[in-house]
Enzyme design. Structure first.
Site, PDB file in Angstrom:
ATOM      1  CB  THR A  90      -0.907  -0.172   1.353  1.00 57.55           C
ATOM      2  OG1 THR A  90      -1.719  -1.079   1.109  1.00 57.55           O
ATOM      3  CG2 THR A  90      -1.876   1.260   1.239  1.00 57.55           C
ATOM      4  CB  THR A 166       0.980  -4.180   6.721  1.00 57.05           C
ATOM      5  OG1 THR A 166      -0.205  -4.391   6.123  1.00 57.05           O
ATOM      6  CG2 THR A 166       1.409  -2.847   6.670  1.00 57.05           C
ATOM      7  CG  ASP A 167      -1.308  -9.093   4.167  1.00 52.85           C
ATOM      8  OD1 ASP A 167      -1.764  -8.049   4.493  1.00 52.85           O
ATOM      9  OD2 ASP A 167      -2.010 -10.127   4.089  1.00 52.85           O
ATOM     10  CE  LYS A 243      -1.804  -6.221   9.284  1.00 56.19           C
ATOM     11  NZ  LYS A 243      -1.721  -6.130   7.534  1.00 56.19           N
TER      12      LYS A 243
END
Lengths: 419, 419
Positions: A90, A166-167, A243
């Site tokens: 992103t 971020t995953d 995360k």
């Protein structure tokens, strides 16, 4: 007038109207429009009504900055040089290429067009290692990324920022933590909300990551929102970060301790937490060891699982088990793990609790696991243990022994199972 | 004098000396000694030097209580009746059977000998459903346990306490949450530290669980230390609880919200948190639906995993994927998941983030997953989703639909992916 790439357009499709700059599209059936915030939307051409608002408006973002500031960026001897390396995700969608395609390089101008707030903080070098969604991250990209970081530091970068989805950021940050000996900060950052959303975190995360990359430390870190507000970013050790929320801006947390430090957004101060050890800038000689053993699997144990879940592990060099509690699996699974050990695999136990150490000396199940040759990973996170085992099998003489030692801050080397 | 079961003995083996009561052993090669705190140790007979300190000392714990209090327990009409059901684990090791073997029943006398502090709080019924380490828990034990709880409530129990090992307590509590409609509290408790340790949590957890079982509510809950101190136990909803630390006394936490309530150890007050919904006592008619579909697997996705990890899933009725971020896997894995759906499996997406909802409408990967027929489990925990899918496949008409609806507090039914 037929719209062409670079035009500012208003696109109406179904009941939705988007305004932005038309981007080149590789696909004749779709229009790609870059919205104000930098986020791209694709619209089927045949369903869309397109109105040109301004011809050749170039790219979004220009009007936000001072044209003189961004058009010709001169090298400023008084500023450090920060390399920005993009892998996709992103946050990378805010960096715009005038060609509309992914190129192997981007320059300071591209960076400042995307995030004008970065101006005046550093001289920038830009580099694209990949442009993938981070769920598609592969170990070979970690290797290319480590090589690119190494080259950038060798070429004089005073710090590196890695833009990453971020995953799987925690897995990549772990990989680089094991692969690199770095004399400067290597700072992963990303964005939980795309730039077209009012709540986007991409600007603050990018700014804080650049500040962290200039700091007096030499660690592989993750820099992401520390709270849901825009007050500060936390700096997490690459091997300790996770995360922990699907969507919150402050989704990333250090597990098994406090973050290394933080970057205050307003004051730009980078501070390190009391009592947290970290390497100082230039304290380490640059080196890279990017080899990985690909044949390593992580298997999570749950009650009632089919023993056949372990069938495909034959011939693997390494297996990380995400067990229960102090590091257990059903007693009936232990002989199979012993078999894998006998076949030459390094089999490592971690815990799905995530916090705390595994300790297989307390209960019978654990002692049987140790007797079967299973190795304990202390308080190493399961995902980090997988990456570490891939690295250890390719780089150290005794990988089983290495899994019980701290290589990159991933493991607390002490035996206090009840602490 | 040859030592016999029931004798108080001093056993010296290697450099270690243990004192306790000799227990009957099913194994001729080992002595089993119950230590002061109730913890059993096994010692190889041939290595041990045994000295009898007191013949026929019976069982440990008697001297701690008032002999008159525990020897003849009369039913007290003024007290509620609490059924204690044991499945094994550290806490159950404190309940001692004078026969030394696991029997199908234990009585109030046994309970009060194990935990004298339970005296005067309730009339007790005792029952052993299993005596296993909780890592060995199997779905068929969940079924027997649900049946036993159902029978106890039918027989008049005002509340049920289930003693369970901590490793898989969350899975069992989830199972009973889906299987049971209960008009009274069903409270799981366990012990992170065995009773022979000064820091043992077993007495406080047992006392608080009994108090919770008497409370005005009707939920399946987990009652464990709320802090590292002996101040209160937290009451967690069975479908929302997770063991988040391998060894801490306060390892259990509610994920995705606050605990339902707490039990203050000193005042014995059971309070429920403001704004937390819970069923009131007698608000629900007793029912049990213990059927489970055994062919359900949970598979955790990690970068670089071998696609062969999905091979064994052919023919499974259900698959729960523990994906990354908002609920993703590598794009290349999606066709395989679609294949499983086409073969008739219910394939469900959860997130290894643990907190937050999966939302597969945001990114391409997610939309491709939805197109492949993968079902989203909202903010249901991965382990809970597995248990729920086992239950749903055996009990509801449209299991895929059920995975998106809240059945037992496991899922927040709203679409706020960014909340």
């Amino acid at each position: 007038m037929s719209p062409s790439p670079g035009d500012r357009v208003r696109v109406t499709h179904a009941d939705v109207t988007d305004e932005g700059v038309l981007m080149p599209s590789s696909d004749a059936e779709h229009l790609v429009v870059k919205l104000e915030g930098g986020y791209n939307v694709g619209v089927a051409r045949e369903d869309a009504d397109v109105e040109v608002l301004e011809s050749d408006a170039h790219v979004v973002g220009e009007e936000d900055g001072d044209e003189d500031d961004v058009s010709e960026i001169e090298f400023d001897d008084d500023l450090p040089t920060v390399s920005l390396i993009s892998t996709g995700g992103t946050i990378a969608s805010t960096v715009d290429y005038r060609t509309g395609a992914v190129t192997a390089q981007f320059d300071a101008e591209d960076v400042l067009r995307a995030v004008p707030d970065l101006a005046g903080r550093a001289n920038y070098r830009g580099r694209v290692v990949a442009n993938i969604l981070s769920e598609n991250m592969e170990p070979n990209v970690w290797q290319r990324l480590a090589g690119a970081v190494h080259e950038e530091i060798e070429a004089g970068a005073d710090g590196v920022v890695v833009m990453h989805g971020t995953d799987t950021m925690q897995y990549s940050a772990s990989a680089l933590s094991f692969m690199l000996d770095t004399p400067v900060p290597v700072v992963f950052t990303g964005s939980q909300r795309s730039a077209d959303r009012p709540s986007s975190d991409n600007v603050m995360n990018a700014v804080c990551a650049v500040e962290a990359a200039k700091a007096d430390c030499a660690e592989v870190m993750v820099c992401m929102h520390g709270t849901p507000s825009d007050d500060y970013c936390s700096l997490h050790r690459g091997t300790r970060v996770r995360k922990n929320h699907t969507s919150r801006r402050d989704a990333f947390q250090t597990v098994g301790g406090e973050p290394l430090g933080r970057v205050d957004y307003e004051t730009e101060a980078v501070t390190f937490a009391d009592g947290r050890e970290y390497a100082e800038r230039d304290g380490v000689e640059l080196d890279v060891a990017p080899d990985l053993e690909p044949g390593v699997e992580l298997v999570k144990f749950t009650p009632g699982m089919d023993p056949a879940a372990f069938d495909y592990l034959d011939g693997k060099a390494g297996v990380v088990v995400e067990g229960t509690g102090l590091g257990h699996v059903h007693t009936d699974r232990i002989p199979r793990l012993g078999e894998l050990v006998d076949e030459g695999a390094t089999v490592v136990m971690t815990s799905q609790c995530l916090e705390g150490r595994v300790c297989d000396r307390v209960y019978d199940t654990g002692r049987d696991l140790l007797d079967a040759g299973v190795v304990e990973a202390g308080d190493t996170l399961p995902g980090t243990a997988k990456v570490k085992l891939m690295w250890a099998l390719a780089n150290v003489e005794d990988p089983a022994d290495a899994m019980g030692r701290d290589l990159a801050g991933e493991l607390t080397e002490e035996s206090r199972p009840w602490a």
